[in-house]
Design a protein around this motif. Structure first.
Motif, mmCIF file in Angstrom:
data_model
loop_
_atom_site.group_PDB
_atom_site.id
_atom_site.type_symbol
_atom_site.label_atom_id
_atom_site.label_comp_id
_atom_site.label_asym_id
_atom_site.label_seq_id
_atom_site.Cartn_x
_atom_site.Cartn_y
_atom_site.Cartn_z
ATOM 1 N N UNK A 1 32.334 -35.497 47.274
ATOM 2 C CA UNK A 1 33.242 -36.624 47.494
ATOM 3 C C UNK A 1 32.736 -37.869 46.779
ATOM 4 N N UNK A 2 31.409 -38.033 46.755
ATOM 5 C CA UNK A 2 30.821 -39.228 46.145
ATOM 6 C C UNK A 2 30.786 -39.130 44.624
ATOM 7 N N UNK A 3 30.399 -37.954 44.100
ATOM 8 C CA UNK A 3 30.124 -37.841 42.673
ATOM 9 C C UNK A 3 31.132 -36.996 41.906
ATOM 10 N N UNK A 4 31.907 -36.153 42.596
ATOM 11 C CA UNK A 4 32.666 -35.147 41.867
ATOM 12 C C UNK A 4 31.706 -34.147 41.241
ATOM 13 N N UNK A 5 32.144 -33.498 40.190
ATOM 14 C CA UNK A 5 31.282 -32.530 39.504
ATOM 15 C C UNK A 5 30.481 -33.248 38.418
ATOM 16 N N UNK A 6 29.215 -33.453 38.692
ATOM 17 C CA UNK A 6 28.350 -34.137 37.730
ATOM 18 C C UNK A 6 28.149 -33.330 36.450
ATOM 19 N N UNK A 7 28.451 -32.041 36.505
ATOM 20 C CA UNK A 7 28.278 -31.185 35.331
ATOM 21 C C UNK A 7 29.582 -30.953 34.580
ATOM 22 N N UNK A 8 30.634 -31.665 34.945
ATOM 23 C CA UNK A 8 31.922 -31.479 34.273
ATOM 24 C C UNK A 8 31.832 -31.641 32.750
#
Length: 297
Positions: free
Chosen positions: A276-283
């Motif tokens: 919720x805070x970061x989403x997918x940091x590896x997107x």
């Protein structure tokens, strides 16, 4: 009777939902399946799609029998897609693909760690990402891995390459780099070059050789997982450890701030708030616009 459920039109038999897989936390198989369905699937599937899978299976929990498998297990439904991955000992070998939620949940019901190649099924042995597995030798730990990761980030940036970190789900870190399609042998050679440089720049901290006698108190910069035949724990997979740890993306601020062994220890229960805070940091790994070529030579 084994409970049945329907996932996007596919009927799945889910077994032993009350079985405790992680005694340290009391986490049951049902809770593991809920993690994959409700928390991980949306961000995990893009990292699995079109990548032939290997499984580390641990059906009785991390303290029970564990075994690694590449071949589709007996009873694999005919709707689960597979891809040819020829091997020297089996030219007709195939491996499972997790292309959708039903396939993910079918595999998760087997109780597995998900491991992927660095290439996709339509381009075998041509990598679109590079990985460094930073593996600490006790008494070194994740704090030392953070120091090596920061050096590697700076060194990769010199060559115009961006890097992204995730926990291994064990004691170390993985560093991932999006690439323009590159033969795996070339990626391995470049990664080895940087591992050797890391040892030269950080002689008291890093080592590029697997020899165990060299590793106590140092971080092994494992470049070998870029080889076409090798696989690495996938983003968001649970690991077969004492607790339901996740191979989870982390920010560079978190890596820079890593000062204690538990600073980057992330469990399944931590992931909803992180996503919720970061989403997918590896997107960015799945964005072709972020991919860069390895430097020539």
């Amino acid at each position: 009777m084994t409970p049945m459920t329907e996932v996007e039109g596919r009927r799945l038999a889910l077994s032993n939902l009350d079985k405790v897989l992680y005694p340290a936390t009391g986490t049951t198989k049902g809770e593991v399946l809920h993690y994959y369905a409700a928390t991980a699937a949306g961000v995990m599937l893009p990292h699995l799609r079109d990548r032939p899978l290997s499984f580390l299976r641990y059906p009785d929990g991390p303290e029970g029998l564990r075994f690694f498998t590449k071949n589709p297990p007996p009873g694999t439904p005919d709707w689960v897609r597979t891809a040819p991955v020829p091997r020297s000992d089996d030219p007709g070998a195939r491996q499972v693909l997790a292309q959708d939620l039903p396939s993910l949940m079918w595999a998760a019901n087997l109780v597995v760690e998900f491991h992927t190649h660095q290439w996709r099924r339509d381009s075998p042995a041509v990598a679109d990402r590079m990985v460094f597995d930073l593996d600490p030798g006790p008494p070194a730990g994740v704090v030392e891995c953070c120091e090596v990761a920061l050096w590697l980030r700076a060194r990769l940036a010199e060559d115009g390459l961006s890097s992204y970190g995730k926990t291994s789900g064990s004691k170390g870190l993985h560093l991932l780099v999006p690439l323009e399609p590159t033969p795996s042998e070339g990626v391995t050679a470049y990664a080895k070059k940087l591992a050797v440089e890391a040892q030269g720049a950080l002689p008291e901290l890093a080592v590029h050789r697997m020899t165990r006698a060299l590793r106590p108190g140092k971080v092994f910069v494992d470049f070998s997982q870029n080889a076409a035949a090798k696989t690495t724990a996938a983003p968001y997979t649970l690991r077969a450890k004492g607790s339901p740890t996740v191979s989870a993306p982390v920010t560079w601020d978190e890596i820079e701030g890593g000062r204690a062994p538990d600073d980057l220890l992330l469990l399944a229960g931590d992931m909803p708030a992180r996503l919720e805070r970061h989403g997918d940091l590896l997107a960015p790994l799945n964005d072709p616009g972020q991919a860069r070529a390895l430097p020539r030579g």
